[in-house]
Design an enzyme around this catalytic site. Structure first.
Site, PDB file in Angstrom:
ATOM      1  N   HIS A  57       5.741 -11.202   2.155  1.00 12.42           N
ATOM      2  CA  HIS A  57       5.260 -12.571   2.001  1.00 12.42           C
ATOM      3  C   HIS A  57       6.232 -13.210   1.003  1.00 12.42           C
ATOM      4  CE1 HIS A  57       1.664 -10.722   3.679  1.00 12.42           C
ATOM      5  NE2 HIS A  57       1.548  -9.966   2.609  1.00 12.42           N
ATOM      6  N   GLN A  60       5.420 -15.117  -2.342  1.00  9.64           N
ATOM      7  CA  GLN A  60       4.871 -14.404  -3.489  1.00  9.64           C
ATOM      8  C   GLN A  60       5.955 -13.979  -4.482  1.00  9.64           C
ATOM      9  OE1 GLN A  60       2.226 -11.280  -2.119  1.00  9.64           O
ATOM     10  NE2 GLN A  60       0.946 -12.728  -0.996  1.00  9.64           N
ATOM     11  N   ARG A  81      -5.645 -11.122  -6.142  1.00 12.20           N
ATOM     12  CA  ARG A  81      -5.704 -12.098  -5.058  1.00 12.20           C
ATOM     13  C   ARG A  81      -6.128 -13.471  -5.573  1.00 12.20           C
ATOM     14  NH1 ARG A  81      -9.460 -11.728   0.384  1.00 12.20           N
ATOM     15  NH2 ARG A  81     -11.071 -12.086  -1.173  1.00 12.20           N
ATOM     16  N   HIS A 206      -4.396 -11.156  10.763  1.00  7.02           N
ATOM     17  CA  HIS A 206      -4.216 -10.794   9.350  1.00  7.02           C
ATOM     18  C   HIS A 206      -4.831  -9.447   8.999  1.00  7.02           C
ATOM     19  CE1 HIS A 206      -5.343 -10.717   5.051  1.00  7.02           C
ATOM     20  NE2 HIS A 206      -4.200 -11.352   4.872  1.00  7.02           N
ATOM     21  N   ARG A 209     -10.805  -8.136   8.357  1.00 11.06           N
ATOM     22  CA  ARG A 209     -11.629  -9.051   7.551  1.00 11.06           C
ATOM     23  C   ARG A 209     -11.495 -10.476   8.055  1.00 11.06           C
ATOM     24  NH1 ARG A 209      -8.313  -7.012   3.580  1.00 11.06           N
ATOM     25  NH2 ARG A 209      -7.658  -9.113   2.965  1.00 11.06           N
ATOM     26  N   GLU A 234      -6.100  -1.000   3.316  1.00  9.83           N
ATOM     27  CA  GLU A 234      -5.287  -1.030   2.098  1.00  9.83           C
ATOM     28  C   GLU A 234      -6.090  -0.614   0.880  1.00  9.83           C
ATOM     29  OE1 GLU A 234      -2.570  -4.171  -0.549  1.00  9.83           O
ATOM     30  OE2 GLU A 234      -3.593  -4.869   1.259  1.00  9.83           O
ATOM     31  N   HIS A 268       0.168  -0.890   5.392  1.00 10.52           N
ATOM     32  CA  HIS A 268      -0.464  -0.130   4.310  1.00 10.52           C
ATOM     33  C   HIS A 268      -1.144   1.115   4.869  1.00 10.52           C
ATOM     34  CE1 HIS A 268       0.636  -3.358   1.693  1.00 10.52           C
ATOM     35  NE2 HIS A 268      -0.194  -4.212   2.248  1.00 10.52           N
ATOM     36  N   ASP A 319       6.605  -6.469   0.679  1.00  9.86           N
ATOM     37  CA  ASP A 319       5.280  -7.059   0.542  1.00  9.86           C
ATOM     38  C   ASP A 319       5.241  -8.220  -0.454  1.00  9.86           C
ATOM     39  OD1 ASP A 319       2.596  -7.560   0.790  1.00  9.86           O
ATOM     40  OD2 ASP A 319       1.923  -5.616   0.103  1.00  9.86           O
TER      41      ASP A 319
END
Length: 452
Positions: A57, A60, A81, A206, A209, A234, A268, A319
């Site tokens: 990502h 980030q 998060r 994604h 969830r 993960e 992960h 990541d």
């Protein structure tokens, strides 16, 4: 046609000296060992196929180091998060492009030559779609064009905040799409990639969830080919929440409800049972491992020894981009297994052999499969992506063959990288990207604005 010759190179058949590589249209047209240097551009050092980065990502990278202060409660992935949600609230498209270019530049300087970008930052700060649904995806493509990094773009479907279709929270508003909105995003992303040479488009539900079973089925039905990446298993809490929702663990549920095969990358997959390993490995899915981020977030350790023994494939990614370092990811992967098992050279092939060679070749093959690209080998028909190590360095100067890889991964690290070639074009020389100064200036300006 660019005609190169390297002092030594790692070929699919093994190590070779005086390796001639002819590049045409970004691809390798011909490779020959023990070649004459007449009429060729001599590049000193050891040539390796460039490593694929199968999970990132890039935005980030702009918050690296900002979440290393302990809160009033025990910190975890879930508290990190929340810090990430706060950071992205002010990001503009210009910021995203600047930070992505900086991260991609560091990837090239750090031994990666291609990237799978798991891209889920789609909307403006209020959660409204841009007029062009792929505005942010286009900025990722522009950063790849500027830096020269090969790109597999993975637009992310993020529809819900938790298992069972829970409503998203305010921090997720920049990610969320309906299925119809997501399919518009995919088509707009395809257009955004049109100006890049040899780019690939995949899809990324994604996580379990963030998509319901019906949404996952609809996405897979609409996209029957190409890479499919998904975050899974993960965190311990994620496993517990999935059990509460479905009565099954995440990987167990996915294997029972989707046709998981060799186009899948399960990112992960930290918390697997022996039964899940024995099913996931023969399915051909690639385990997308990001050891530096997984350590930073306290995720846990992937059971690499058992997965390798079952014939499972893996690749590595950066990541969260808290540190971008291809050999460093491989080293930490092996060191995690050593700490977990109380043994050395855990991921080496049974019966002897170099741990560095085993790690590097596994990450090449798994990463290439996850990116859906013809990369990861110095051979005719593959993209001309090369990382050249400086054998004048003390740590490498007395090495040869597999010991070069062992010393690169476990000792010298990214400081051993001298030059990097992507699609036949040199983009890094003496460890520095050719556009480093301009990219750094633009990134500093973006970060200064975000900090104001």
């Amino acid at each position: 046609m660019r005609k190169l010759i390297f002092d030594a190179a790692l070929l699919p058949s093994g190590w070779a000296s005086d390796v001639a590589v002819d590049c045409s249209g970004g691809m390798i047209a011909k490779v020959a060992a023990n070649a004459s240097s007449d009429g060729r551009e001599r590049i000193r050092g050891v040539a390796l196929p460039g490593l694929p980065n199968l999970h990132s990502h890039t935005f980030q990278r702009g918050m690296a180091g900002r979440a290393e202060i302990r809160g009033t409660e025990e910190d975890s992935f879930w508290t990190w998060r929340q810090a990430m949600y706060r950071f992205l609230g002010r990001l503009t498209p210009d910021d995203v492009e600047a930070v992505a270019a900086f991260a991609m530049m560091e990837m090239l300087e750090g031994g990666f030559t291609a990237l799978a970008e798991f891209h889920y930052l789609h909307h403006d700060a209020d959660g409204r779609p841009y007029a062009n649904p792929a505005e942010m995806a286009g900025r990722i493509a522009a950063a790849a064009a500027e830096t020269g990094l090969g790109l597999t773009l993975l637009p992310v479907l993020y529809a819900h905040g938790g298992f069972g279709g829970t409503a998203p929270n305010e921090g997720q508003r920049r990610f969320v799409n309906s299925l119809d909105g997501y399919f518009r995003l995919v088509e707009a992303s395809r257009a955004a990639l049109a100006g890049l040479d040899d780019a690939t488009l995949g899809v990324a539900p994604h996580s379990l969830r963030a998509v319901t079973p019906d949404e996952l089925g609809a996405l897979l039905g609409a996209m029957p080919t190409g890479p499919v990446h998904m975050h899974i298993a993960e965190q311990v809490k994620e496993v517990a929440d999935c059990l509460a929702w479905s009565g099954q663990r995440p990987v167990e549920w996915l294997l029972d409800h989707a046709d998981v095969d060799d186009r899948w990358c399960l990112v992960h997959a930290t918390h697997l049972t022996g039964a899940e390993i024995r099913r996931m490995a023969p399915a051909g899915a690639v385990a997308g491992l990001c050891p530096i981020t997984e350590a930073n977030l306290g995720d846990g350790l992937f059971e690499g020894h058992a997965y390798r023994a079952a014939g499972g494939r893996f690749g590595i990614g950066s990541d969260s981009n808290v540190q971008i370092d291809a050999p460093g990811e491989l080293k930490l992967l092996e060191y995690g297994q050593r700490l977990n098992h109380g043994a050395r050279n855990v991921l080496a092939d049974p019966g002897g052999g170099s741990t560095g060679r085993a790690l590097y070749e596994a990450a090449l093959a798994g990463g290439a499969a996850a990116l859906g690209r013809r990369i990861g080998a110095l051979d005719a028909g593959y993209r001309a992506d090369v990382v050249v190590l400086d054998t004048s360095q003390p740590d490498l100067c007395l090495g040869s063959g597999d010991s070069w890889l062992d010393r690169y991964i476990f000792v010298a690290g990214r400081s051993a990288i001298d030059s990097v070639i992507v699609a036949g074009r040199t983009v890094v020389t003496h460890g520095r990207h050719h556009k480093r100064d301009a990219i750094v200036r633009r990134t500093i300006a973006a970060l200064a604005r975000l900090a104001s």
